[in-house]
Scaffold this motif. Structure first.
Motif, PDB file in Angstrom:
ATOM      1  N   GLU A  33       0.789  -1.224   0.000  1.00 33.52           N
ATOM      2  CA  GLU A  33       0.000   0.000   0.000  1.00 33.52           C
ATOM      3  C   GLU A  33       0.824   1.278   0.000  1.00 33.52           C
ATOM      4  OE1 GLU A  33      -2.665  -0.394   3.289  1.00 33.52           O
ATOM      5  OE2 GLU A  33      -3.697  -2.093   2.410  1.00 33.52           O
ATOM      6  N   LYS A  34       2.144   1.151   0.055  1.00 33.10           N
ATOM      7  CA  LYS A  34       2.998   2.337   0.069  1.00 33.10           C
ATOM      8  C   LYS A  34       3.886   2.330  -1.160  1.00 33.10           C
ATOM      9  CE  LYS A  34       2.929   3.201   4.942  1.00 33.10           C
ATOM     10  NZ  LYS A  34       3.672   3.552   6.111  1.00 33.10           N
ATOM     11  N   HIS A  35       4.110   3.527  -1.688  1.00 28.23           N
ATOM     12  CA  HIS A  35       4.894   3.685  -2.913  1.00 28.23           C
ATOM     13  C   HIS A  35       6.256   2.996  -2.798  1.00 28.23           C
ATOM     14  CE1 HIS A  35       5.909   5.801  -6.676  1.00 28.23           C
ATOM     15  NE2 HIS A  35       7.131   5.805  -6.170  1.00 28.23           N
ATOM     16  N   GLY A  36       6.984   3.285  -1.727  1.00 27.30           N
ATOM     17  CA  GLY A  36       8.318   2.710  -1.541  1.00 27.30           C
ATOM     18  C   GLY A  36       8.302   1.194  -1.464  1.00 27.30           C
ATOM     19  N   GLN A  37       7.277   0.632  -0.817  1.00 31.20           N
ATOM     20  CA  GLN A  37       7.153  -0.825  -0.717  1.00 31.20           C
ATOM     21  C   GLN A  37       6.970  -1.444  -2.102  1.00 31.20           C
ATOM     22  OE1 GLN A  37       3.593  -0.938   1.702  1.00 31.20           O
ATOM     23  NE2 GLN A  37       4.747  -1.675   3.490  1.00 31.20           N
ATOM     24  N   ILE A  38       6.125  -0.831  -2.904  1.00 33.18           N
ATOM     25  CA  ILE A  38       5.843  -1.350  -4.247  1.00 33.18           C
ATOM     26  C   ILE A  38       7.102  -1.285  -5.102  1.00 33.18           C
ATOM     27  CG2 ILE A  38       4.492  -1.011  -6.364  1.00 33.18           C
ATOM     28  CD1 ILE A  38       2.268   0.193  -4.490  1.00 33.18           C
ATOM     29  N   VAL A  39       7.769  -0.148  -5.090  1.00 34.58           N
ATOM     30  CA  VAL A  39       8.989   0.018  -5.893  1.00 34.58           C
ATOM     31  C   VAL A  39      10.028  -1.018  -5.470  1.00 34.58           C
ATOM     32  CG1 VAL A  39      10.934   1.566  -6.368  1.00 34.58           C
ATOM     33  CG2 VAL A  39       8.599   2.456  -6.440  1.00 34.58           C
ATOM     34  N   LYS A  40      10.248  -1.147  -4.174  1.00 36.93           N
ATOM     35  CA  LYS A  40      11.242  -2.111  -3.665  1.00 36.93           C
ATOM     36  C   LYS A  40      10.889  -3.532  -4.088  1.00 36.93           C
ATOM     37  CE  LYS A  40      13.412  -3.709   0.571  1.00 36.93           C
ATOM     38  NZ  LYS A  40      13.448  -3.689   2.013  1.00 36.93           N
ATOM     39  N   TRP A  41       9.634  -3.912  -3.939  1.00 37.42           N
ATOM     40  CA  TRP A  41       9.195  -5.264  -4.292  1.00 37.42           C
ATOM     41  C   TRP A  41       9.405  -5.540  -5.784  1.00 37.42           C
ATOM     42  CZ3 TRP A  41       4.727  -6.851  -7.162  1.00 37.42           C
ATOM     43  CH2 TRP A  41       4.486  -8.218  -7.132  1.00 37.42           C
ATOM     44  N   LEU A  42       9.007  -4.605  -6.625  1.00 35.89           N
ATOM     45  CA  LEU A  42       9.162  -4.796  -8.077  1.00 35.89           C
ATOM     46  C   LEU A  42      10.633  -4.878  -8.482  1.00 35.89           C
ATOM     47  CD1 LEU A  42       6.348  -2.404  -9.318  1.00 35.89           C
ATOM     48  CD2 LEU A  42       6.390  -4.890  -9.571  1.00 35.89           C
ATOM     49  N   LYS A  43      11.464  -4.056  -7.868  1.00 37.81           N
ATOM     50  CA  LYS A  43      12.890  -4.057  -8.209  1.00 37.81           C
ATOM     51  C   LYS A  43      13.575  -5.332  -7.695  1.00 37.81           C
ATOM     52  CE  LYS A  43      15.038   0.069  -7.989  1.00 37.81           C
ATOM     53  NZ  LYS A  43      15.407   1.410  -7.445  1.00 37.81           N
ATOM     54  N   GLU A  44      13.289  -5.705  -6.454  1.00 29.41           N
ATOM     55  CA  GLU A  44      13.970  -6.857  -5.856  1.00 29.41           C
ATOM     56  C   GLU A  44      13.413  -8.191  -6.334  1.00 29.41           C
ATOM     57  OE1 GLU A  44      13.869  -6.277  -1.612  1.00 29.41           O
ATOM     58  OE2 GLU A  44      15.331  -4.635  -1.711  1.00 29.41           O
ATOM     59  N   HIS A  46      11.225  -8.695  -9.100  1.00 32.11           N
ATOM     60  CA  HIS A  46      10.992  -8.827 -10.543  1.00 32.11           C
ATOM     61  C   HIS A  46      12.036  -8.106 -11.402  1.00 32.11           C
ATOM     62  CE1 HIS A  46       7.183 -10.850  -9.859  1.00 32.11           C
ATOM     63  NE2 HIS A  46       6.920  -9.939  -8.939  1.00 32.11           N
ATOM     64  N   SER A  47      13.109  -7.633 -10.775  1.00 32.86           N
ATOM     65  CA  SER A  47      14.229  -6.983 -11.475  1.00 32.86           C
ATOM     66  C   SER A  47      13.802  -5.784 -12.329  1.00 32.86           C
ATOM     67  CB  SER A  47      14.980  -7.998 -12.344  1.00 32.86           C
ATOM     68  OG  SER A  47      15.462  -9.054 -11.553  1.00 32.86           O
ATOM     69  N   PHE A  48      12.825  -5.043 -11.846  1.00 29.68           N
ATOM     70  CA  PHE A  48      12.374  -3.835 -12.543  1.00 29.68           C
ATOM     71  C   PHE A  48      13.434  -2.748 -12.446  1.00 29.68           C
ATOM     72  CE2 PHE A  48       8.415  -5.610 -13.214  1.00 29.68           C
ATOM     73  CZ  PHE A  48       7.402  -4.717 -13.518  1.00 29.68           C
ATOM     74  N   THR A  49      13.503  -1.910 -13.454  1.00 30.63           N
ATOM     75  CA  THR A  49      14.275  -0.681 -13.330  1.00 30.63           C
ATOM     76  C   THR A  49      13.450   0.269 -12.469  1.00 30.63           C
ATOM     77  OG1 THR A  49      13.262   0.328 -15.283  1.00 30.63           O
ATOM     78  CG2 THR A  49      15.314  -0.949 -15.632  1.00 30.63           C
ATOM     79  N   HIS A  50      14.102   1.311 -11.965  1.00 32.53           N
ATOM     80  CA  HIS A  50      13.382   2.251 -11.109  1.00 32.53           C
ATOM     81  C   HIS A  50      12.216   2.910 -11.856  1.00 32.53           C
ATOM     82  CE1 HIS A  50      12.655   4.894  -7.743  1.00 32.53           C
ATOM     83  NE2 HIS A  50      12.532   5.877  -8.617  1.00 32.53           N
ATOM     84  N   GLY A  51      12.431   3.279 -13.113  1.00 38.83           N
ATOM     85  CA  GLY A  51      11.385   3.960 -13.877  1.00 38.83           C
ATOM     86  C   GLY A  51      10.112   3.139 -14.008  1.00 38.83           C
ATOM     87  N   PHE A  52      10.254   1.858 -14.361  1.00 41.73           N
ATOM     88  CA  PHE A  52       9.072   1.003 -14.508  1.00 41.73           C
ATOM     89  C   PHE A  52       8.430   0.714 -13.148  1.00 41.73           C
ATOM     90  CE2 PHE A  52      11.026  -0.205 -18.662  1.00 41.73           C
ATOM     91  CZ  PHE A  52       9.976   0.203 -19.452  1.00 41.73           C
ATOM     92  N   ALA A  53       9.251   0.517 -12.118  1.00 40.46           N
ATOM     93  CA  ALA A  53       8.707   0.270 -10.784  1.00 40.46           C
ATOM     94  C   ALA A  53       7.924   1.491 -10.293  1.00 40.46           C
ATOM     95  CB  ALA A  53       9.836  -0.071  -9.813  1.00 40.46           C
ATOM     96  N   ASN A  54       8.466   2.669 -10.550  1.00 39.30           N
ATOM     97  CA  ASN A  54       7.808   3.910 -10.165  1.00 39.30           C
ATOM     98  C   ASN A  54       6.474   4.073 -10.898  1.00 39.30           C
ATOM     99  OD1 ASN A  54       7.960   6.434  -8.682  1.00 39.30           O
ATOM    100  ND2 ASN A  54       8.282   7.409 -10.656  1.00 39.30           N
ATOM    101  N   LEU A  55       6.464   3.763 -12.182  1.00 39.02           N
ATOM    102  CA  LEU A  55       5.234   3.839 -12.976  1.00 39.02           C
ATOM    103  C   LEU A  55       4.158   2.925 -12.389  1.00 39.02           C
ATOM    104  CD1 LEU A  55       3.658   4.581 -15.692  1.00 39.02           C
ATOM    105  CD2 LEU A  55       4.662   2.468 -16.579  1.00 39.02           C
ATOM    106  N   VAL A  56       4.497   1.670 -12.147  1.00 34.27           N
ATOM    107  CA  VAL A  56       3.519   0.712 -11.615  1.00 34.27           C
ATOM    108  C   VAL A  56       3.057   1.150 -10.228  1.00 34.27           C
ATOM    109  CG1 VAL A  56       3.159  -1.674 -10.869  1.00 34.27           C
ATOM    110  CG2 VAL A  56       4.345  -1.212 -13.020  1.00 34.27           C
TER     111      VAL A  56
END
Length: 184
Positions: A33-44, A46-56
């Motif tokens: 439910e938090k932006h930082g949690q989502i970005v961290k989860w996607l990056k760690e 699913h190997s997302f780049t920051h830009g795509f993680a931020n978008l999602v």
């Protein structure tokens, strides 16, 4: 929808095999439910780049400007208890509009993106006592009112801080014009 965001959404599907909606569903299933949690989860995970993680993350939380139906409401929210900076915004918009007919002002949640073919500035009512202008001039040395940016994680290269409309000098406008010209 902004062309750049649409391109990212299309590339997200090409790069991951899943649509934006599928990623949003996965975020909801994870109960993030938090932006930082989502970005961290996607990056760690699913190997997302920051830009795509931020978008999602933004689309999942509906916290991006594109999810807002009323851009005026975004601006009103930015300037709540900072209304004294609205004349600064108006003067900046008037000056920047003189650069050319291809200038776009795109309200986001916390700032206004100013772009030509690409973003060249950000107009940010940062605090009750400080208005920041972020400028993209990669490779430019800091000089005069122009300082290197350390606050926006690479969204701009430089920053100019204003305390009032009196700080809006010809030097400030000249730096903005230089950034505009380099964004063409």
């Amino acid at each position: 929808m902004d062309d750049q965001v649409q391109t990212m959404i299309e590339n997200l599907h090409k790069n991951t095999g899943k649509s934006l909606e599928e990623w949003i569903d996965l975020v909801k299933k994870e109960k993030l439910e938090k932006h930082g949690q989502i970005v961290k989860w996607l990056k760690e995970t699913h190997s997302f780049t920051h830009g795509f993680a931020n978008l999602v993350a933004h689309k999942s939380l509906k916290s991006d400007a594109g999810s807002a139906s009323d851009h005026d409401a975004l601006i009103q929210s930015q300037y709540k208890v900072k209304e004294h900076f609205l004349p600064v915004l108006d003067k900046l918009k008037n000056e920047i509009n003189l650069f050319g007919k291809d200038v776009e002002f795109i309200p986001k949640k916390a700032y206004i993106s100013v772009k030509r073919k690409k973003q060249f500035a950000m107009l940010i009512p940062a605090t009750k006592t400080r208005f920041d202008i972020g400028i993209n001039l990669k490779g430019q040395e800091a000089s005069g009112v122009l300082a290197l940016d350390t606050k926006t994680s690479g969204m701009v290269s430089h920053r100019i801080e204003l305390q009032s409309i009196e700080d809006l000098s010809s030097e400030v406008i000249d730096w903005l014009k230089k950034a505009y010209e380099s964004a063409g």
